[in-house]
Enzyme design. Structure first.
Site, PDB file in Angstrom:
ATOM      1  N   SER A  23      -2.621   0.244   4.238  1.00  0.00           N
ATOM      2  CA  SER A  23      -3.860  -0.004   3.507  1.00  0.00           C
ATOM      3  C   SER A  23      -4.129  -1.500   3.378  1.00  0.00           C
ATOM      4  O   SER A  23      -4.770  -2.097   4.237  1.00  0.00           O
ATOM      5  CB  SER A  23      -3.800   0.665   2.135  1.00  0.00           C
ATOM      6  OG  SER A  23      -4.994   0.438   1.416  1.00  0.00           O
ATOM      7  N   ARG A  24      -3.614  -2.111   2.300  1.00  0.00           N
ATOM      8  CA  ARG A  24      -3.767  -3.547   2.075  1.00  0.00           C
ATOM      9  C   ARG A  24      -2.450  -4.097   1.534  1.00  0.00           C
ATOM     10  O   ARG A  24      -1.815  -3.481   0.667  1.00  0.00           O
ATOM     11  CB  ARG A  24      -4.899  -3.836   1.064  1.00  0.00           C
ATOM     12  CG  ARG A  24      -6.290  -3.575   1.606  1.00  0.00           C
ATOM     13  CD  ARG A  24      -6.696  -4.620   2.637  1.00  0.00           C
ATOM     14  NE  ARG A  24      -8.051  -4.402   3.125  1.00  0.00           N
ATOM     15  CZ  ARG A  24      -8.360  -3.663   4.189  1.00  0.00           C
ATOM     16  NH1 ARG A  24      -7.389  -3.064   4.865  1.00  0.00           N
ATOM     17  NH2 ARG A  24      -9.602  -3.529   4.576  1.00  0.00           N
ATOM     18  N   HIS A  56      -1.253  -5.584  11.468  1.00  0.00           N
ATOM     19  CA  HIS A  56      -2.540  -5.071  10.972  1.00  0.00           C
ATOM     20  C   HIS A  56      -3.397  -4.511  12.121  1.00  0.00           C
ATOM     21  O   HIS A  56      -4.500  -4.987  12.398  1.00  0.00           O
ATOM     22  CB  HIS A  56      -3.297  -6.165  10.220  1.00  0.00           C
ATOM     23  CG  HIS A  56      -4.300  -5.618   9.243  1.00  0.00           C
ATOM     24  ND1 HIS A  56      -4.639  -6.262   8.079  1.00  0.00           N
ATOM     25  CD2 HIS A  56      -5.051  -4.480   9.254  1.00  0.00           C
ATOM     26  CE1 HIS A  56      -5.544  -5.555   7.419  1.00  0.00           C
ATOM     27  NE2 HIS A  56      -5.806  -4.473   8.122  1.00  0.00           N
ATOM     28  N   MET A  72      -6.292   9.380  -1.291  1.00  0.00           N
ATOM     29  CA  MET A  72      -6.706  10.519  -0.461  1.00  0.00           C
ATOM     30  C   MET A  72      -8.179  10.391  -0.089  1.00  0.00           C
ATOM     31  O   MET A  72      -9.004  11.266  -0.393  1.00  0.00           O
ATOM     32  CB  MET A  72      -6.447  11.826  -1.206  1.00  0.00           C
ATOM     33  CG  MET A  72      -6.451  13.056  -0.325  1.00  0.00           C
ATOM     34  SD  MET A  72      -5.098  13.074   0.840  1.00  0.00           S
ATOM     35  CE  MET A  72      -4.865  14.859   1.021  1.00  0.00           C
ATOM     36  N   GLY A  73      -8.512   9.280   0.566  1.00  0.00           N
ATOM     37  CA  GLY A  73      -9.853   9.125   1.124  1.00  0.00           C
ATOM     38  C   GLY A  73      -9.905   9.762   2.497  1.00  0.00           C
ATOM     39  O   GLY A  73      -9.099  10.638   2.827  1.00  0.00           O
ATOM     40  N   ARG A  74     -10.853   9.314   3.314  1.00  0.00           N
ATOM     41  CA  ARG A  74     -11.001   9.903   4.650  1.00  0.00           C
ATOM     42  C   ARG A  74      -9.723   9.759   5.469  1.00  0.00           C
ATOM     43  O   ARG A  74      -9.281  10.685   6.149  1.00  0.00           O
ATOM     44  CB  ARG A  74     -12.169   9.230   5.384  1.00  0.00           C
ATOM     45  CG  ARG A  74     -13.538   9.434   4.756  1.00  0.00           C
ATOM     46  CD  ARG A  74     -14.596   8.678   5.570  1.00  0.00           C
ATOM     47  NE  ARG A  74     -15.916   8.754   5.005  1.00  0.00           N
ATOM     48  CZ  ARG A  74     -16.404   7.888   4.111  1.00  0.00           C
ATOM     49  NH1 ARG A  74     -15.637   6.894   3.684  1.00  0.00           N
ATOM     50  NH2 ARG A  74     -17.635   8.005   3.659  1.00  0.00           N
ATOM     51  N   ILE A  75      -9.134   8.553   5.434  1.00  0.00           N
ATOM     52  CA  ILE A  75      -7.933   8.314   6.226  1.00  0.00           C
ATOM     53  C   ILE A  75      -6.764   9.110   5.661  1.00  0.00           C
ATOM     54  O   ILE A  75      -5.971   9.692   6.412  1.00  0.00           O
ATOM     55  CB  ILE A  75      -7.610   6.810   6.292  1.00  0.00           C
ATOM     56  CG1 ILE A  75      -8.745   6.061   7.003  1.00  0.00           C
ATOM     57  CG2 ILE A  75      -6.288   6.565   7.018  1.00  0.00           C
ATOM     58  CD1 ILE A  75      -8.669   4.545   6.896  1.00  0.00           C
ATOM     59  N   GLU A  81      -1.507 -12.680   5.348  1.00  0.00           N
ATOM     60  CA  GLU A  81      -1.587 -12.425   6.787  1.00  0.00           C
ATOM     61  C   GLU A  81      -2.190 -13.631   7.505  1.00  0.00           C
ATOM     62  O   GLU A  81      -3.134 -14.230   6.991  1.00  0.00           O
ATOM     63  CB  GLU A  81      -2.434 -11.173   7.052  1.00  0.00           C
ATOM     64  CG  GLU A  81      -1.814  -9.913   6.448  1.00  0.00           C
ATOM     65  CD  GLU A  81      -2.639  -8.659   6.709  1.00  0.00           C
ATOM     66  OE1 GLU A  81      -3.711  -8.751   7.368  1.00  0.00           O
ATOM     67  OE2 GLU A  81      -2.228  -7.583   6.250  1.00  0.00           O
TER      68      GLU A  81
END
Length: 323
Positions: free
Chosen positions: A240-241, A289, A158-161, A270
């Site tokens: 995310s990753r 991505h 729950m960061g900015r994104i 990737e």
């Protein structure tokens, strides 16, 4: 006396419109290939002669590179994440590391929610059916997907994104659960979000959205055990990753019916191999991505990276320091 401008190397071809604005104060050299990443030897060579580097997620910025850079004062990574950069070594060498938070938050949240909706409503399958000439008739359950409105979304990270995705979910009347390293009380008040443990979240949510940063603690967090705990009707989204997910475990969960569908913008390796088994599944939507890939946002990321370089090489504070 003519002052020598600091030398800067940009490890990918960026917009001339943005770069040209900084050439008055910086001596900029830029990798000219738009599609292919800079080769390792060239990056090491530039690190040895430059005061600043602008790098991409595809560039491995490690101790070998930093040991070359006797003049190197800043590495500006053009991304929010910086798992490609050895930040600890950079700190030991006295090199500033920066990233590009904030400017891509809303754009990445748009893409994440679009990926969720495309996966839930089977939009790619529907598009391909028409293009391949296979739309012959209609039936009550023809390409029936899953509702998004008034379902439960579980956001891991729950960061900015994550908060921006939660705002979009609120507009769809969704119940919002989240898991994070720390409680976000403001988000709870503003969005009506509820804090859950990781296990409780993945057992409860209809949509599990991975937006956590990659670290030793989070690598492979979505594994066989995690997928078995999810509802059979759940849809998993990763924006995310890639290494946060064990892709073999995800594939097995999907083909065994332990999970309904998945939407992926990122992968363990990737670019993903075109023969990867996940690409053979109709219930998986894969994107290359492109979370922050709008023209406006990518230009903002370029500009912020170069402003960080300009500030540091002028003896000022970086705008978005990592270390």
């Amino acid at each position: 006396m003519v002052m020598t401008k600091p030398k800067v190397f940009i490890a990918r071809k960026l917009s001339d419109e943005v770069v040209d604005k900084f050439k008055e104060s910086l001596d900029i050299t830029m990798w000219e290939d738009t599609d292919e990443p800079v080769d390792r030897d060239r990056l090491l060579e530039e690190a040895a002669r430059c005061d600043g580097l602008v790098t991409m997620l595809t560039d491995q910025v490690d101790k070998e590179l930093m040991a070359q850079g006797e003049r190197l004062k800043i590495i500006a990574n053009m991304a929010v994440g910086y798992d490609n950069v050895d930040v600890q070594t950079a700190t030991e060498y006295g090199i500033q590391v920066t990233n590009t938070p904030d400017v891509l938050t809303e754009t990445t949240a748009d893409l994440t929610f679009a990926l969720l909706m495309a996966t839930a409503r089977r939009l790619i399958e529907a598009n391909e059916m028409i293009k391949e000439g296979n739309w012959k008739n209609w039936s009550p359950l023809f390409l029936a997907g899953s509702d998004v409105h008034h379902k439960t979304i579980g956001i891991v990270g729950m960061g900015r994104i994550g908060e921006a995705v939660a705002r979009r979910a609120k507009g769809f009347g969704m119940d919002i659960l989240y898991h994070n390293r720390s409680r976000k009380e403001e988000a709870e008040k503003e969005l009506g979000a509820s804090y859950y443990s990781f296990d409780a979240l993945i057992e409860t949510a209809d949509y599990i959205v991975c937006l956590a940063p990659l670290s030793e603690d989070t690598k492979g967090i979505f594994n066989q055990e995690a997928f078995k705990k999810m509802k059979n009707s759940a849809i998993f989204i990763n924006a995310s990753r890639g290494p946060l997910v064990n892709e073999n475990a995800l594939y097995q969960a999907l083909i065994n019916g332990e999970l309904k569908a998945a939407g992926l913008d990122v992968f363990e390796k990737e670019p993903i191999d075109e023969k990867h088994p996940l690409l053979k599944l109709d219930q998986v939507v894969c994107l290359p991505h492109i979370g922050s890939a709008s023209v406006e946002t990518r230009k903002a990321m370029m500009e912020l990276s170069l402003k960080n370089v300009q500030h540091v090489l002028n003896g000022q504070q970086a705008k978005t320091p990592v270390n």
